[in-house]
Design a protein around this motif. Structure first.
Motif, PDB file in Angstrom:
ATOM      1  N   GLN A  43       0.840  -1.182   0.000  1.00 12.63           N
ATOM      2  CA  GLN A  43       0.000   0.000   0.000  1.00 12.63           C
ATOM      3  C   GLN A  43       0.880   1.238   0.000  1.00 12.63           C
ATOM      4  O   GLN A  43       1.874   1.317   0.714  1.00 12.63           O
ATOM      5  CB  GLN A  43      -0.891  -0.009   1.232  1.00 12.63           C
ATOM      6  CG  GLN A  43      -1.769   1.216   1.295  1.00 12.63           C
ATOM      7  CD  GLN A  43      -3.102   0.937   1.946  1.00 12.63           C
ATOM      8  OE1 GLN A  43      -3.212   0.058   2.787  1.00 12.63           O
ATOM      9  NE2 GLN A  43      -4.113   1.674   1.558  1.00 12.63           N
ATOM     10  N   VAL A  44       0.476   2.192  -0.809  1.00  7.21           N
ATOM     11  CA  VAL A  44       1.218   3.437  -0.873  1.00  7.21           C
ATOM     12  C   VAL A  44       0.944   4.207   0.403  1.00  7.21           C
ATOM     13  O   VAL A  44      -0.202   4.395   0.797  1.00  7.21           O
ATOM     14  CB  VAL A  44       0.761   4.260  -2.088  1.00  7.21           C
ATOM     15  CG1 VAL A  44       1.371   5.634  -2.052  1.00  7.21           C
ATOM     16  CG2 VAL A  44       1.128   3.550  -3.364  1.00  7.21           C
ATOM     17  N   ALA A  45       1.999   4.623   1.068  1.00  7.53           N
ATOM     18  CA  ALA A  45       1.799   5.368   2.306  1.00  7.53           C
ATOM     19  C   ALA A  45       1.601   6.844   2.012  1.00  7.53           C
ATOM     20  O   ALA A  45       0.808   7.515   2.645  1.00  7.53           O
ATOM     21  CB  ALA A  45       3.000   5.179   3.222  1.00  7.53           C
ATOM     22  N   ASN A  46       2.285   7.301   1.041  1.00  9.54           N
ATOM     23  CA  ASN A  46       2.241   8.736   0.790  1.00  9.54           C
ATOM     24  C   ASN A  46       2.694   8.997  -0.646  1.00  9.54           C
ATOM     25  O   ASN A  46       3.615   8.365  -1.136  1.00  9.54           O
ATOM     26  CB  ASN A  46       3.178   9.446   1.778  1.00  9.54           C
ATOM     27  CG  ASN A  46       3.109  10.936   1.622  1.00  9.54           C
ATOM     28  OD1 ASN A  46       2.088  11.461   1.185  1.00  9.54           O
ATOM     29  ND2 ASN A  46       4.193  11.606   1.939  1.00  9.54           N
ATOM     30  N   VAL A  47       2.026   9.928  -1.271  1.00 17.19           N
ATOM     31  CA  VAL A  47       2.438  10.323  -2.614  1.00 17.19           C
ATOM     32  C   VAL A  47       2.678  11.821  -2.590  1.00 17.19           C
ATOM     33  O   VAL A  47       1.920  12.575  -1.984  1.00 17.19           O
ATOM     34  CB  VAL A  47       1.343  10.019  -3.655  1.00 17.19           C
ATOM     35  CG1 VAL A  47       1.872  10.271  -5.047  1.00 17.19           C
ATOM     36  CG2 VAL A  47       0.856   8.609  -3.534  1.00 17.19           C
ATOM     37  N   GLU A  48       3.722  12.220  -3.226  1.00 18.74           N
ATOM     38  CA  GLU A  48       3.981  13.646  -3.333  1.00 18.74           C
ATOM     39  C   GLU A  48       4.263  13.968  -4.770  1.00 18.74           C
ATOM     40  O   GLU A  48       5.032  13.277  -5.426  1.00 18.74           O
ATOM     41  CB  GLU A  48       5.222  14.013  -2.511  1.00 18.74           C
ATOM     42  CG  GLU A  48       4.925  14.482  -1.133  1.00 18.74           C
ATOM     43  CD  GLU A  48       6.206  14.702  -0.377  1.00 18.74           C
ATOM     44  OE1 GLU A  48       7.155  15.245  -0.964  1.00 18.74           O
ATOM     45  OE2 GLU A  48       6.251  14.297   0.793  1.00 18.74           O
ATOM     46  N   LYS A  49       3.656  15.036  -5.210  1.00 16.73           N
ATOM     47  CA  LYS A  49       3.952  15.452  -6.564  1.00 16.73           C
ATOM     48  C   LYS A  49       5.140  16.396  -6.493  1.00 16.73           C
ATOM     49  O   LYS A  49       5.120  17.364  -5.752  1.00 16.73           O
ATOM     50  CB  LYS A  49       2.750  16.148  -7.165  1.00 16.73           C
ATOM     51  CG  LYS A  49       2.912  16.373  -8.633  1.00 16.73           C
ATOM     52  CD  LYS A  49       1.693  17.031  -9.222  1.00 16.73           C
ATOM     53  CE  LYS A  49       2.025  17.405 -10.652  1.00 16.73           C
ATOM     54  NZ  LYS A  49       0.979  18.168 -11.281  1.00 16.73           N
ATOM     55  N   LEU A  50       6.160  16.079  -7.242  1.00 12.74           N
ATOM     56  CA  LEU A  50       7.358  16.908  -7.215  1.00 12.74           C
ATOM     57  C   LEU A  50       7.427  17.713  -8.504  1.00 12.74           C
ATOM     58  O   LEU A  50       6.838  17.333  -9.513  1.00 12.74           O
ATOM     59  CB  LEU A  50       8.605  16.027  -7.099  1.00 12.74           C
ATOM     60  CG  LEU A  50       8.662  15.105  -5.890  1.00 12.74           C
ATOM     61  CD1 LEU A  50       9.910  14.271  -5.956  1.00 12.74           C
ATOM     62  CD2 LEU A  50       8.624  15.907  -4.616  1.00 12.74           C
ATOM     63  N   PRO A  51       8.165  18.812  -8.461  1.00  9.71           N
ATOM     64  CA  PRO A  51       8.362  19.554  -9.701  1.00  9.71           C
ATOM     65  C   PRO A  51       9.083  18.681 -10.720  1.00  9.71           C
ATOM     66  O   PRO A  51       9.949  17.888 -10.360  1.00  9.71           O
ATOM     67  CB  PRO A  51       9.236  20.728  -9.289  1.00  9.71           C
ATOM     68  CG  PRO A  51       9.292  20.730  -7.832  1.00  9.71           C
ATOM     69  CD  PRO A  51       8.791  19.443  -7.308  1.00  9.71           C
ATOM     70  N   ASP A  52       8.696  18.867 -11.940  1.00  6.91           N
ATOM     71  CA  ASP A  52       9.238  18.035 -13.000  1.00  6.91           C
ATOM     72  C   ASP A  52      10.737  18.243 -13.142  1.00  6.91           C
ATOM     73  O   ASP A  52      11.187  19.363 -13.370  1.00  6.91           O
ATOM     74  CB  ASP A  52       8.515  18.415 -14.298  1.00  6.91           C
ATOM     75  CG  ASP A  52       8.623  17.331 -15.316  1.00  6.91           C
ATOM     76  OD1 ASP A  52       9.611  16.582 -15.254  1.00  6.91           O
ATOM     77  OD2 ASP A  52       7.726  17.225 -16.159  1.00  6.91           O
TER      78      ASP A  52
END
Lengths: 1166, 366
Positions: free
Chosen positions: A295-304
C-alpha cells in the motif's frame, strides 16, 4: 540560346477554350470512360481495405495531451548486440552528453512536447516481462550476423501477450559483412523474418559500424527522427491502470532503527513519472513487480525534473498573467520572467538519470560519487577549480575526531556534513525549491518548512494555495457581508501555520487542521463554508456540515421564517432518533406542506417559497399564456373534462368556491406567467431586446451561451450519431467517428470540470495524473528490497484495481507454445505473467465434455487450446497472459522458455472440475436379473451414497445399484436388464471432483541477491531428477501383453439315466450312429495305365523347365554383380575428386575465417 | 494472504445495505460494529439477516461472520453470480427494502438475475419504499446508466400486515461498464402520472384517491394521468390495503416520485392529499431526480468510467443522508464527489463525480 516560353494568354479575352468546344455535343465520352475496369475495381477494393484496416475499436486515451509522461523506450536485445552503445549514441544525439555507465532509466527531452525515457533491458526474463508491460516503444536490437535469437523471440512473444508495444527493429554489426551482396541478401532475409514476427512492413533500421564508441551520427539522427514523430495507440491494460517506472529510489528509514535491527522493514521512497490512469489520491495499492503488493503510504507530486519546453512556456504564460494582474492591482511585480524561447536550445535538452552518472555525478542509494576523471592523479597541476576542491576534500590528513580535538577550524567542517543520501535529498529539494519559486507564488513559509522538516515543497505549496484560497474567500466574505473582522485573515493564516508546524511532527492529517480552525471560528465568526471541504471531514457530523454550510442562510432568514426553522429542527429530531437505513425520503407534516401550496392561505412569502417554485418546475400547457377570460373558460372546460366521469354532488358547492378561488389565484399566476413569459421572451429575442447593450456585451453573452450549449450533454439514448447535438460537435457520418467525437467531448468536459476545481480538490477527485513526477513512499518494504537493489533491473510499479486485490480461481483458455519442447502437466507449477504480477501457481488443465462438465486433462494437448483453472489474484476477463516453466538464468537451457500463452475467460471463487473414476466389483451370487456384488465399496455408507447409480458389466449389460447388504460390509444388491455371468466384471463410472490447489507464489526476484536466479517451486520431474527418486509406477497401470487363452467349452453330457427321465419337450435330439458303410468308404481309387503315363510326362516336362529357369537366373545375377562393381568404381573416382576439391576450398576458406575471428574478438574488447 | 487487515470498519446500522452492496461491488471486505449495541434489542434485525442471506445466495464465495450477539458482522464479498431464485422476505420489511439495493448489483453478475421476491409489496412504514417506487423511480434511472432490459413485475400485491405479494425481478442485460451521465439543466416536469391501487377493498377507494389528487393537481395545469389498479382474488394477497404512487415526469424521462400506503383508520382522501402535497414539495426541492433516487445515481456515477459525470440536484437535497452516503461511498470506493453551484440558479447544485473505472469482472467472455 534564347528560351522559348509559352506566350501569356490573358484570361479575359478568349473565354471559349477548346474544352468547351469538346463538350458541345455532350460530354466527351472517351474522357470519362473507364480504361481498365478490372484494375479500377481492384484499386477501389484495395483502398477500401486499407481504410478499413486503419480502424480500431475506439478507445479513450487517458494520457493527458497537454503534458504527457515521457515515452518509455526500451532497448532490448541479446547480450553483445550493442544496446549500451545505442543508448549512448541516442543520448549523445539528443542531449550532447556522454554517459559512462548506464544504470536505470534515462529521461531526456527530445522535442518541444516530448520526452523519452530510455531503459536498457538485460538478458533476464523477469526484466523482459516487466518491460514488455510498460514500454511504449521497443528498440529491438538484432545482430545482423545471426538474425533473430532466442531471447528476441521470447521477448516478442511476451510483448505480444501484454498488449504489443510499438517495435522498431535495429540491426547491428552490419559492418562485419565483407561483400556487399551478402550484406544485401542477409538484410533482405532479416527484414522478411522480422516482418513475419512483428507485422508486414515493420520498420527495421540498419546500423553499420561503431565510430568512437558510437553508431554513425547520420543513422542515429534518422532513428531519432523516427522516434520523435512516432504515435502510440492506447493499450487496454495500460489505459486502465496507473503505473510508474522508477528512476530513483531512496531509503528513508531512520538510521537508528536500521542500526538496531538491520533486517527491519524499510520506509522507501520511489520516484518516477506516472503513466496510465491517474493514481488515487490515497489508499492506492501498488504491485511492485518482483517484490509484491504494497500500500502506498504517501504520494507527493514533485516539480518536473525534466520539463518539456512547452510546459515551461505554459508556466511562464501563467506567471506573466499573474504579474499583469498584480500590476493592474497596483502591486509591484514580484520578479521578472525569463524570455520565452522559440527553439529547443541546448539548455533545454535536459537529461535526467539519477541512477546513471550524468555529468560525472553518480547517485547511489547511500552515497553520491563524483567522477574526477579516469587518470586520477593528485599532483596533476592543471586542474579546474571545482575539481581541485573535490580532490582536496579527499586529502584529509586527520580524522574528524582528531580535528575536533584540535578545536578551531572544525567549525568550518561541522556545517558541511558528510555527503550522505539524506543530505543529497535535501539538496535536491532545495534545488527543486528554487525551481519552484519561478513557478508558483510562494511565501516565506516555504523555505523554512523545507529546511526544518525536510518535507517536499509541493505539498506545502498546495497547502499555501489552499490558504490563499481561504483568504480570498474571506476577502469575498468581507466584501459581501461586512461582518468579518478586518484582521481575521491574518489571524487565520497564522493559526493555520502554527498548526502546520505542530502537526508536521506528529504527522497528523490536514483535515484536523480544518477542524481545529473550524472550532476556533465556530463561536466568533460565521463563514460561508465550502461544502466540498466539509463533505468529507470525518470529524464533523453531517448535521454540523449542513448547519455550517447553510449558516449564512439561516441568519438571513432567521427573523421572518420561524416555521421553516421549526421544520428544519423537526427533521433533525426524526433523524436523530432513527439511524435509519432507508433511502426513502421523509417529508414535513401535511399542514406545513398544505400551507405552502394551498392557494387560499398563500401569503406572498409562502407563494414565493412554494407555489412559485413549483410553477417554475412544471411545464404547463400553452393555454396559460392566453388572456384571462379565455383562460378561465378553458379552465372551466377542463374542469368539466376532468371531472366528467365522477360527479361529486356533495362537494359541488365547495368546488364552485374553489373555482372562484382559483380564478383569483390564477390572476396571481398570470402575473407570474406574464413575467415568466417576459423572461423567456427576453432570452428568446435577445438581439432586439438587448439593443441597449453594447455589441461587445452582446457578444460576451452569446459566447457564454454558446459555451454552455457546447458543454451540455444530451442523454445517450436521445442521440443517434449526435443528431440532436446542439453544436453538432459530435455529429458524424459513421458510427466510428461518432464514438470518437463523443470521447473527445467527454475528455473536454473532464478537463473543464477539473479546471474549475482548486488544485487540492482536483487532486482528490482526479488523483495524480499521468505525466506528473511523483515520489511514492512505502513504509513496510522488506530490507532485502533496498539491500539487493540493482539499478540494472527495471523497477516497475503497477497500480492495482480493487478487484485485483482479491484472490480466486481463474478459468483461462491456454495453449502450450508451439516452440516449447514439452507439453505441460496438470498440477505442475507454472510461472505466469498475468496483469502486473508474476507468480507461480498450479494450474489444472481441463477440457469441456460437450459443455456438460469440465474434465481434467493430465497434459495439455499437443497443439490445441485447452482450459486451465488456477488460483491467484483476480484480473478482469479478457486479459492475456504468458506462462513459463523456468525463469532463472541458471537452469536456462538453449530452449525456448515461453511455455504457454492464454487468455482469462472467467473468474470465480470456485470451479467444478472432475476426473474419471471407475469402480470395479465382482458378482458373487446371481439370481435371474439380480446379483450381489462384492469388492466395489468398503462399507454400507458408501453404497448408500451410490444407491440408484447406473452400473454396467463388461459385456454391456446395464444395471442399477439397489441396496447395501447388511452382512458383508460394502456388498450390495444390484439389478440388471439381463442375467449376468459370474465371470462378468461390474463397472461403476463416476466423476471425482478435483480441487484447484490454492497455491500462489509471487516471483520476488527483486528481493534476491541475484535478481535473475529466482527459482520457486520445482517441477515434479525436476524434483525426481534432482533427488533421484524413481517415478512411482502403479503395477496395474503398466501395459502388459494381453493374454486371452482360447476358452474351451466341454460338450454337454447328459447321463443316460437322466436322459431317460427327461420329459419329451426337453429331450436332447440326437442322431443314431450310422451302422452301414457309405458308398465312398467302400471303394479305394487306384491310378490306371494311360493316366499314369500322362502324369509322368507332365512331371518330367516341369522338371526341365524349372532347371532352365534356374540357369537363366544365375546368369542374370552374375551380370548384375558385374554392373554393381562398375558403378562402385565410378563412385570411388568421383569421391576422390570431391575430396580434392573440398581440401582446396577449405584451405582457402580457413584463412578467411581466422581473419574474421580476429576482427570480432577485437570488437568485443572495445 | 489477500486480506492483510485491510478491512474497512463501520459503526452502527446506518446504511447497512449500502455498505454491503458497495463492498460487493468493490470487492473489499467490511466490518460493521456496534449494530444497535445500545438498543434494547441489540444486533441485527430479521430483515437485515434476510438481506445478508439474499446476498449470500446471489454470490459465490461470500463469507459472512455474525457475532454471537449480532452486533458485529464481517462481510467478505465473493463474486456476484445471480441466477434464478426465490426469496421470502420477512414481514417486517416490504420487498422494496431488498429490491432497491439488489438492483444495483444486477447488471454486474455472471448470470442473469431472475429473482422472485415474496412478501409485502408495500408497507405503511414511511421508511420503506414500496415496489412501485422502485419500479417507476429506480429502473428508469438504471436505464439512463445503460442498464436496459431490466424489469420488475408485480405478480401479486400483498398489503401489510400479512403480505402474500409476489414480485418478479429480472435483469437481462449484463454490462461491462456503465455510461457516464450528464444532466445539468434543470428539467421542467410536463406530466404527472400515478398509480392508485387497492387490494381486498372496494374499488371505489381507488377512485376516491384519484379524485382528490386530481383536484389538488388541477391548479398546476399539468397533465395528470393516474391509473386505477384494483387487485382481486388470489393475486391480491392476504390483507386489505390501498396506496398511491405519484410520478412527475419530464420529457427526457427523469422522474420525481413519492408514494404512500394507507394506514389503519386513514381515509383514502387524506392519503391521496398528503401524497400529492408531498410530490409538490419534492418537485420544488429537486433537480432532475428525487431524493429517493440520489443514492442510486451517486453509486452508479462512482462506479462509472473514469470520466466526470454530472447531475443537477437541489440544494435542499443535500441533507444528512446525502452526506452519509457520500462518506460511505468514499470510504469504500475511494471516490469523492465535487459539488458546484449551478451558474444559473443558485438553488441548484451540480454534483460532479469521477467514476473509479469499475468494470464488471464476473461476466464471462466468449
Amino acid at each position: 540560346m534564347e528560351q522559348s516560353n509559352k506566350p501569356h494568354r490573358s484570361g479575359s479575352t478568349n473565354k471559349t477554350p477548346a474544352k468547351k468546344k469538346l463538350h458541345q455535343n455532350g460530354q466527351n465520352k472517351k474522357a470519362f470512360a473507364v480504361a481498365a475496369p478490372r484494375k479500377l475495381e481492384k484499386m477501389a477494393r484495395r483502398s477500401h481495405d486499407v481504410n478499413e484496416r486503419k480502424l480500431h475499436v475506439p478507445m479513450v486515451d487517458r494520457t493527458p495531451d497537454d503534458d504527457p509522461p515521457p515515452v518509455i523506450v526500451a532497448i532490448v536485445g541479446p547480450p553483445g548486440t550493442g544496446k549500451t552503445t545505442l543508448i549512448k549514441s541516442l543520448i549523445r544525439r539528443l542531449t550532447k552528453t556522454t554517459l559512462q555507465d548506464i544504470n536505470g532509466p534515462i529521461t531526456v527531452v527530445s522535442g518541444k512536447r516530448r520526452r523519452l525515457t530510455f531503459i536498457e533491458v538485460g538478458n533476464d526474463l523477469n526484466s523482459m516481462i516487466d518491460i514488455a508491460k510498460i514500454a511504449d516503444l521497443v528498440l529491438l536490437l538484432i545482430d545482423g550476423n545471426y538474425g533473430l535469437e532466442m531471447e528476441t523471440m521470447e521477448f516478442l512473444n511476451i510483448a505480444q501477450h501484454h498488449g504489443m508495444p510499438r517495435v522498431l527493429g535495429v540491426a547491428t554489426h552490419l559492418d562485419l559483412f565483407k561483400s556487399q551482396s551478402t550484406l544485401r541478401l542477409s538484410k533482405k532475409r532479416l527484414k522478411h523474418r522480422f516482418w513475419t514476427e512483428v507485422y508486414q512492413g515493420a520498420k527495421l533500421f540498419y546500423l553499420s559500424g561503431v565510430i568512437n564508441g558510437r553508431y554513425p551520427d547520420r543513422e542515429i539522427l534518422n532513428l531519432c527522427r523516427f522516434i520523435s514523430v512516432m504515435k502510440f495507440r492506447p493499450l487496454k491494460w495500460r489505459n486502465e491502470h496507473p503505473y510508474l517506472l522508477a528512476d530513483r529510489i531512496t531509503d528513508l528509514t531512520h538510521p537508528m532503527t536500521i542500526q538496531e535491527n538491520p533486517k527491519c522493514d524499510r520506509k522507501i521512497a520511489i520516484y518516477g513519472y506516472l503513466h496510465g490512469t491517474p493514481l488515487n489520491y490515497e489508499n492506492q495499492m501498488v504491485h511492485i513487480c518482483g517484490a509484491g503488493d504494497y500500500q502506498v503510504a504517501n504520494v507527493e507530486k514533485l516539480p518536473d525534473p525534466c520539463p518539456t519546453p512547452y510546459f515551461e512556456q505554459k508556466l511562464e504564460e501563467i506567471e506573466r498573467e499573474k504579474i499583469k494582474q498584480q500590476i493592474e492591482n497596483g502591486e509591484k511585480p514580484a520578479r521578472t520572467t525569463t524570455r520565452r524561447r522559440k527553439r529547443l536550445e541546448d539548455k533545454q535538452k535536459i537529461i535526467y538519470a539519477p541512477m546513471s552518472d550524468v555529468g560525472g555525478v553518480l547517485v547511489d542509494k547511500d552515497a553520491v560519487y563524483i567522477d574526477t576523471g579516469n587518470n586520477f592523479n593528485k599532483d596533476n597541476e592543471n586542474k579546474g577549480e571545482g575539481e581541485q576542491l573535490v580532490v582536496d576534500l579527499q586529502d584529509v590528513s586527520k580524522t574528524i575526531k582528531e580535528r575536533f580535538e584540535e578545536g578551531p577550524g572544525l567549525q568550518l567542517f561541522s556545517n558541511s556534513n558528510a555527503l550522505n543520501e539524506v543530505d543529497e535529498d535535501e539538496e535536491a529539494e532545495l534545488d527543486l525549491l528554487s525551481d519552484e519559486e519561478t513557478i508558483v507564488d510562494t511565501g516565506r513559509t516555504l523555505l523554512r518548512k523545507a529546511k526544518v522538516y525536510g518535507k517536499s515543497i509541493s505539498e506545502d505549496d498546495e497547502f499555501d494555495k489552499e490558504l490563499s484560497d481561504n483568504e480570498e474567500e474571506e476577502d469575498i466574505d468581507e466584501f459581501e457581508h461586512g461582518k468579518v473582522e478586518v484582521d481575521f485573515g491574518n489571524q487565520y493564516s497564522d493559526k493555520e501555520l502554527d498548526y502546520v508546524e505542530d502537526s508536521a511532527l506528529s504527522s497528523d492529517d490536514e483535515e484536523n487542521g480544518y477542524y481545529n480552525t473550524a472550532q476556533k471560528l465556530k463561536g466568533s465568526i460565521r463563514r460561508n463554508w465550502d461544502i466540498n471541504k466539509l463533505l468529507y471531514l470525518p470529524n464533523i457530523e453531517p448535521e454540523d456540515v449542513l448547519k455550517r454550510w447553510r449558516g449564512e442562510e439561516d441568519e438571513e432568514k432567521e427573523e421572518n421564517i420561524e416555521d421553516d426553522e421549526e421544520d428544519f429542527f423537526k427533521k433533525k429530531e426524526i433523524k436523530q432518533v432513527d439511524q435509519d437505513d432507508s433511502i426513502k425520503p421523509s417529508f414535513p407534516s401535511l399542514e406545513v406542506l398544505k400551507e405552502r401550496f394551498e392557494e387560499e392561505s398563500n401569503s406572498d412569502e409562502e407563494y414565493e417559497n412554494g407555489y412559485k417554485i413549483l410553477k417554475n418546475r412544471l411545464l404547463t400547457a400553452p393555454k396559460l399564456n392566453e388572456v384571462d377570460t379565455e383562460k378561465q373558460e378553458d379552465e372551466g372546460n377542463e374542469d368539466e373534462e376532468l371531472y366528467g366521469d365522477f360527479e361529486d354532488l356533495e362537494n359541488e358547492d365547495q368546488e364552485e368556491k374553489e373555482e372562484n378561488q382559483e380564478q383569483e389565484d390564477n390572476q396571481d399566476d398570470f402575473a407570474d406567467f406574464d413575467k415568466e413569459e417576459n423572461d423567456e421572451g427576453e432570452s428568446d429575442n435577445e438581439p432586439e431586446d438587448n439593443s441597449d447593450l453594447s455589441i461587445e456585451e452582446q457578444r460576451k453573452l452569446n459566447a457564454a451561451k454558446k459555451a454552455k450549449l457546447k458543454m451540455q450533454f444530451e442523454e445517450e439514448e436521445d442521440r443517434e450519431f449526435g443528431v440532436e447535438d446542439p453544436e453538432g460537435d459530435t455529429e458524424a457520418e459513421t458510427w466510428y467517428e461518432f464514438q470518437k467525437n463523443k470521447m473527445a467531448k467527454q475528455l473536454e468536459i473532464n478537463k473543464q470540470q477539473y479546471d474549475q476545481m482548486t488544485p487540492e480538490q482536483r487532486m482528490k477527485v482526479e488523483g495524480y495524473k499521468a505525466g506528473s513526477y511523483v515520489k511514492i513512499t512505502f513504509i513496510n518494504l522488506p530490507c532485502e528490497f533496498i539491500n539487493n537493489f540493482n539499478p540494472k533491473f527495471p523497477l516497475v510499479l503497477g497500480g492495482l484495481l480493487s478487484t485485483e486485490l482479491r484472490f480466486g480461481v481463474m478459468n483461462a483458455r491456454i495453449r502450450r507454445h508451439r516452440w516449447h519442447k514439452k507439453i505441460l502437466k496438470t498440477q505442475d507449477p507454472l510461472i505466469l505473467s498475468l496483469g502486473w504480477r508474476r507468480f507461480q501457481t498450479l494450474p489444472i488443465y481441463t477440457t469441456s465434455d460437450s459443455r456438460t462438465r469440465n474434465r481434467m486433462l493430465k497434459y495439455t494437448p499437443e497443439h490445441a487450446y485447452c482450459f486451465a483453472s488456477f488460483y491467484g489474484p483476480l484480473v478482469a476477463p479478457n486479459t492475456t497472459f504468458v506462462g513459463f516453466n523456468i525463469i532463472d538464468n541458471k537452469s536456462t537451457t538453449g530452449a525456448f522458455r515461453v511455455s504457454a500463452t492464454g487468455i482469462i475467460e472467467d473468474i470465480n471463487s470456485s470451479v467444478e472440475i472432475v476426473k474419471k473414476l471407475k469402480l470395479v466389483g465382482y458378482p458373487y451370487k446371481i439370481f435371474r436379473n439380480t446379483a450381489f456384488i462384492k469388492d466395489m465399496f468398503s462399507n454400507a455408507l458408501e453404497v448408500a451414497k451410490f444407491e440408484g447409480a447406473q452400473i454396467r458389466t463388461v459385456s454391456g449389460i446395464r444395471g442399477e445399484i439397489k441396496r447395501a447388504l447388511s452382512k458383508p460390509d460394502g456388498y450390495y444388491r444390484a439389478t440388471f436388464e439381463d442375467k449376468i455371468l459370474m465371470s462378468d466384471i461390474i463397472f461403476l463410472k463416476t466423476w471425482y471432483p478435483v480441487k484447484v490447489k490454492k497455491f500462489y507464489n509471487p516471483v520476488t526476484s527483486l528481493l534476491l541477491n541475484d535478481h535473475n536466479e529466482w527459482q520457486g517451486m520445482r517441477l515434479t520431474g525436476k524434483i525426481r531428477a534432482d533427488e533421484q527418486i524413481e517415478t512411482p509406477m502403479n503395477n496395474d497401470s503398466s501395459y502388459k501383453k494381453i493374454e486371452r487363452p482360447e476358452r474351451r467349452f466341454n460338450p454337454l453330457k447328459v447321463p443316460r439315466s437322466i436322459k431317460a427321465d427327461l420329459p419329451y419337450k426337453s429331450q436332447i435330439s440326437e442322431m443314431k450312429p450310422q451302422k452301414k458303410k457309405t458308398y465312398m468308404a467302400k471303394r479305394a481309387v487306384v491310378l490306371g495305365g494311360e493316366e499314369k503315363k500322362k502324369r509322368d510326362l507332365i512331371q518330367k516336362l516341369q522338371t526341365i523347365s524349372k532347371e532352365k529357369e534356374q540357369k537363366r537366373k544365375s546368369k542374370k545375377d552374375e551380370k548384375f554383380k558385374e554392373r554393381l562393381k562398375k558403378i562402385a568404381k565410378v563412385e570411388e573416382l568421383r569421391k576422390e575428386k570431391e575430396k580434392e576439391r573440398k581440401k582446396e576450398y577449405f584451405q582457402k576458406e580457413g584463412k578467411k575465417r581466422s581473419i574474421n575471428f580476429e576482427g570480432s574478438s577485437k570488437r568485443q574488447k572495445t | 494472504m489477500s486480506s492483510k487487515s485491510n478491512i474497512i470498519t463501520f459503526e452502527g446500522h446506518r446504511n447497512f445495505r449500502l455498505r454491503l452492496i458497495l463492498s460487493l461491488l468493490s470487492g473489499k471486505s467490511i466490518k460493521i460494529v456496534k449494530i444497535r449495541s445500545d438498543d434494547l434489542n441489540p444486533g441485527l434485525k430479521d430483515y437485515e439477516v434476510s438481506f445478508l442471506r439474499l446476498l449470500e445466495s446471489i454470490t459465490n464465495g461470500s463469507h459472512i461472520e455474525i457475532s454471537y450477539t449480532g452486533t458485529t458482522i464481517i462481510f467478505k464479498p465473493g463474486i456476484i453470480i445471480g441466477g434464478d431464485l426465490t426469496h421470502n422476505c420477512p414481514h417486517s420489511k416490504p420487498i422494496g427494502y431488498f429490491v432497491e439495493f439488489i438492483i444495483m448489483l444486477a447488471p454486474f453478475s455472471k448470470k442473469k438475475f431472475n429473482i422472485i421476491f415474496k412478501g409485502l409489496t408495500n408497507s405503511h412504514d414511511d421508511q420503506d419504499s414500496g415496489i412501485d417506487l422502485v419500479k417507476w423511480g429506480l429502473l428508469p434511472i438504471m436505464e439512463k446508466f445503460g442498464v436496459r432490459e431490466i424489469s420488475l413485475h408485480i405478480l401479486k400485491r400483498g398489503s401489510p400486515p400479512l403480505g402474500g405479494g409476489e414480485v418478479h425481478f429480472q435483469c437481462n442485460s449484463l454490462i461491462q461498464q456503465l455510461l457516464t451521465i450528464h444532466s445539468v439543466d434543470i428539467p421542467k416536469f410536463s406530466i404527472i402520472r400515478g398509480i392508485a391501487y387497492c387490494t381486498r377493498v372496494s374499488p371505489s377507494v381507488v377512485n376516491r384517491m384519484i379524485d382528490t389528487s386530481r383536484k389538488i393537481l388541477k391548479s398546476t395545469g399539468c397533465e395528470v394521468n393516474i391509473t386505477a389498479d384494483v387487485w382481486r382474488g388470489e393475486n391480491s394477497g392476504k390483507s386489505p390495503g390501498f396506496g398511491i404512487t405519484l410520478i412527475a415526469e419530464n420529457k427526457r424521462g427523469w422522474r420525481i416520485l413519492c408514494e404512500n400506503t394507507g394506514k389503519a383508520n386513514e381515509l383514502p382522501e387524506e392519503l391521496s392529499e398528503g401524497t400529492t402535497y408531498q410530490l409538490l414539495d419534492e418537485i420544488t426541492k429537486s433537480g432532475c431526480i428525487g431524493r429517493f433516487q440520489i443514492l442510486l445515481c451517486l453509486v452508479y456515477m462512482s462506479i462509472g468510467k473514469e470520466d466526470i459525470g454530472r447531475i443537477i440536484i437541489h440544494k435542499d437535497q443535500v441533507d444528512e443522508k446525502f452526506i452519509y452516503n457520500l462518506r460511505d461511498i468514499k470510504q469504500i470506493l475511494g471516490v469523492e464527489a465535487f459539488l458546484k453551484e449551478d451558474e444559473e440558479d443558485n438553488n441548484f447544485i451540480i454534483v460532479n463525480v469521477k467514476g473509479n473505472g469499475f468494470t464488471s469482472i464476473s461476466k464471462k467472455v466468449a
